[in-house]
Design an enzyme around this catalytic site. Sequence first.
Site, mmCIF file in Angstrom:
data_model
loop_
_atom_site.group_PDB
_atom_site.id
_atom_site.type_symbol
_atom_site.label_atom_id
_atom_site.label_comp_id
_atom_site.label_asym_id
_atom_site.label_seq_id
_atom_site.Cartn_x
_atom_site.Cartn_y
_atom_site.Cartn_z
ATOM 1 N N ASP A 182 0.878 -1.181 0.000
ATOM 2 C CA ASP A 182 0.000 0.000 0.000
ATOM 3 C C ASP A 182 0.907 1.220 0.000
ATOM 4 O O ASP A 182 2.123 1.116 0.153
ATOM 5 C CB ASP A 182 -0.888 -0.018 1.258
ATOM 6 C CG ASP A 182 -1.796 1.210 1.343
ATOM 7 O OD1 ASP A 182 -2.379 1.592 0.311
ATOM 8 O OD2 ASP A 182 -1.911 1.812 2.427
ATOM 9 N N SER A 183 0.286 2.400 -0.107
ATOM 10 C CA SER A 183 1.059 3.635 -0.050
ATOM 11 C C SER A 183 1.539 3.920 1.375
ATOM 12 O O SER A 183 2.419 4.745 1.570
ATOM 13 C CB SER A 183 0.188 4.791 -0.524
ATOM 14 O OG SER A 183 -0.941 4.905 0.317
ATOM 15 N N CYS A 222 -4.397 -1.661 -1.794
ATOM 16 C CA CYS A 222 -4.570 -0.235 -2.032
ATOM 17 C C CYS A 222 -5.588 -0.109 -3.165
ATOM 18 O O CYS A 222 -5.385 -0.676 -4.246
ATOM 19 C CB CYS A 222 -3.229 0.362 -2.461
ATOM 20 S SG CYS A 222 -3.327 2.054 -3.041
ATOM 21 N N GLU A 262 -2.725 8.946 8.404
ATOM 22 C CA GLU A 262 -1.270 8.753 8.462
ATOM 23 C C GLU A 262 -0.648 9.588 9.582
ATOM 24 O O GLU A 262 0.360 9.205 10.160
ATOM 25 C CB GLU A 262 -0.615 9.126 7.115
ATOM 26 C CG GLU A 262 -0.907 8.158 5.975
ATOM 27 C CD GLU A 262 -0.045 6.882 5.991
ATOM 28 O OE1 GLU A 262 1.066 6.902 6.536
ATOM 29 O OE2 GLU A 262 -0.524 5.860 5.448
ATOM 30 N N CYS A 277 -11.031 2.739 0.126
ATOM 31 C CA CYS A 277 -9.623 3.084 0.361
ATOM 32 C C CYS A 277 -9.240 2.299 1.607
ATOM 33 O O CYS A 277 -9.983 2.312 2.594
ATOM 34 C CB CYS A 277 -9.465 4.581 0.601
ATOM 35 S SG CYS A 277 -7.812 5.029 1.204
ATOM 36 N N HIS A 325 -7.215 2.747 3.836
ATOM 37 C CA HIS A 325 -7.008 3.532 5.065
ATOM 38 C C HIS A 325 -8.327 3.722 5.827
ATOM 39 O O HIS A 325 -8.327 3.841 7.039
ATOM 40 C CB HIS A 325 -6.468 4.930 4.736
ATOM 41 C CG HIS A 325 -5.000 4.986 4.440
ATOM 42 N ND1 HIS A 325 -4.460 4.483 3.284
ATOM 43 C CD2 HIS A 325 -3.968 5.503 5.158
ATOM 44 C CE1 HIS A 325 -3.150 4.697 3.293
ATOM 45 N NE2 HIS A 325 -2.824 5.316 4.417
HETATM 46 N N1 DGL Z 1 -4.813 3.198 0.917
HETATM 47 C C1 DGL Z 1 -4.813 3.530 -0.453
HETATM 48 C C2 DGL Z 1 -6.105 3.234 -1.128
HETATM 49 O O1 DGL Z 1 -6.710 2.247 -0.776
HETATM 50 C C3 DGL Z 1 -4.094 4.763 -0.896
HETATM 51 C C4 DGL Z 1 -4.395 6.032 -0.252
HETATM 52 C C5 DGL Z 1 -3.468 7.112 -0.762
HETATM 53 O O2 DGL Z 1 -2.254 6.898 -0.714
HETATM 54 O O3 DGL Z 1 -3.956 8.137 -1.238
HETATM 55 O O4 DGL Z 1 -6.536 3.896 -2.035
#
Ligand code: DGL
Length: 273
Positions: free
Chosen positions: A13-14, A76, A155, A187, A189
């Site tokens: 993931d990011s 992600c 984050e 997402c 997150h």
């Molecule tokens: N967690 C990621 C997603 O599911 C990326 C969020 C990001 O880096 O903008 O899209």
Amino acid sequence: MECKKNAPIGVFDSGVGGLTVVREIIRQLPNENIVYFGDTARVPYGSKSQNTIIRFSEQIIRFLQTKQVKAIVIACNTASALALESVRDEFEVPILGVVVPGAKAAVEATVNGKVGVVGTEATVQSGMYTKVIQRMNSEIQVLEKACPLFVPLIEEGFKEHHVTQEIIDFYLDSMKKTDIDTMILGCTHYPLLRSKIRTYMGEQIQIVNPAYETAMNLRNLLKEKDMVNDGTGEEVSQYQFFVSDAAEKFRRFANTVVPFDVPETNVVNIEEY
Ligand code: DGL
């Protein structure tokens, strides 16, 4: 190529968001070894172009391959929506994303055929959730909403901050006024804000976290390819974590998400891959 059953699963993931998928993989596949990569130097992905997201994903996949992974989960939504197709064509290792599993769960959950999706700017602009859902059932109406400030708030560990509540109100107000009965956390997150989103949207909305269905897909894939780790092979260290920056900050955060003590996290110069 012979694939060892005890070879790890690569997950990326990011940043910390993919840990919500790791948590689910561990629950459903407790014998699997996992190598996680969080691209903490380049988060967020959600505001970047498709070419950039593809390039980042390729680098991470090349890095994960140096760990002899037997399969890769793109934990992600942004990279799943914008890069999965292209990297699947390019690499031999089986690669799974989170969008199709999330869409499938929502199609099964909705009763009135109205589904909301919250995600990053890039995911929403790609329209991928709408496409995939309507491919499964063309009658379903999909309403997508970008919530770009959620990722930096998470984050930064701002989950309990009043600013986060205000931003939730701001982004979700319009969605709350519609008659959707199902909402996808599009997402990885966002499940970290799940209880706050649930409280704001109300109990009548079904909240879909694609992680559950993704882990099920992974389990099916491993079974199909006869790659399930039955736990009888030689010991390897079960969970390894790598990031592109700020390893200690990541480790502390990860400890609040996964149900074990996160080992030392190493920094990788991902641009070299
Ligand atoms: N967690 C990621 C997603 O599911 C990326 C969020 C990001 O880096 O903008 O899209």
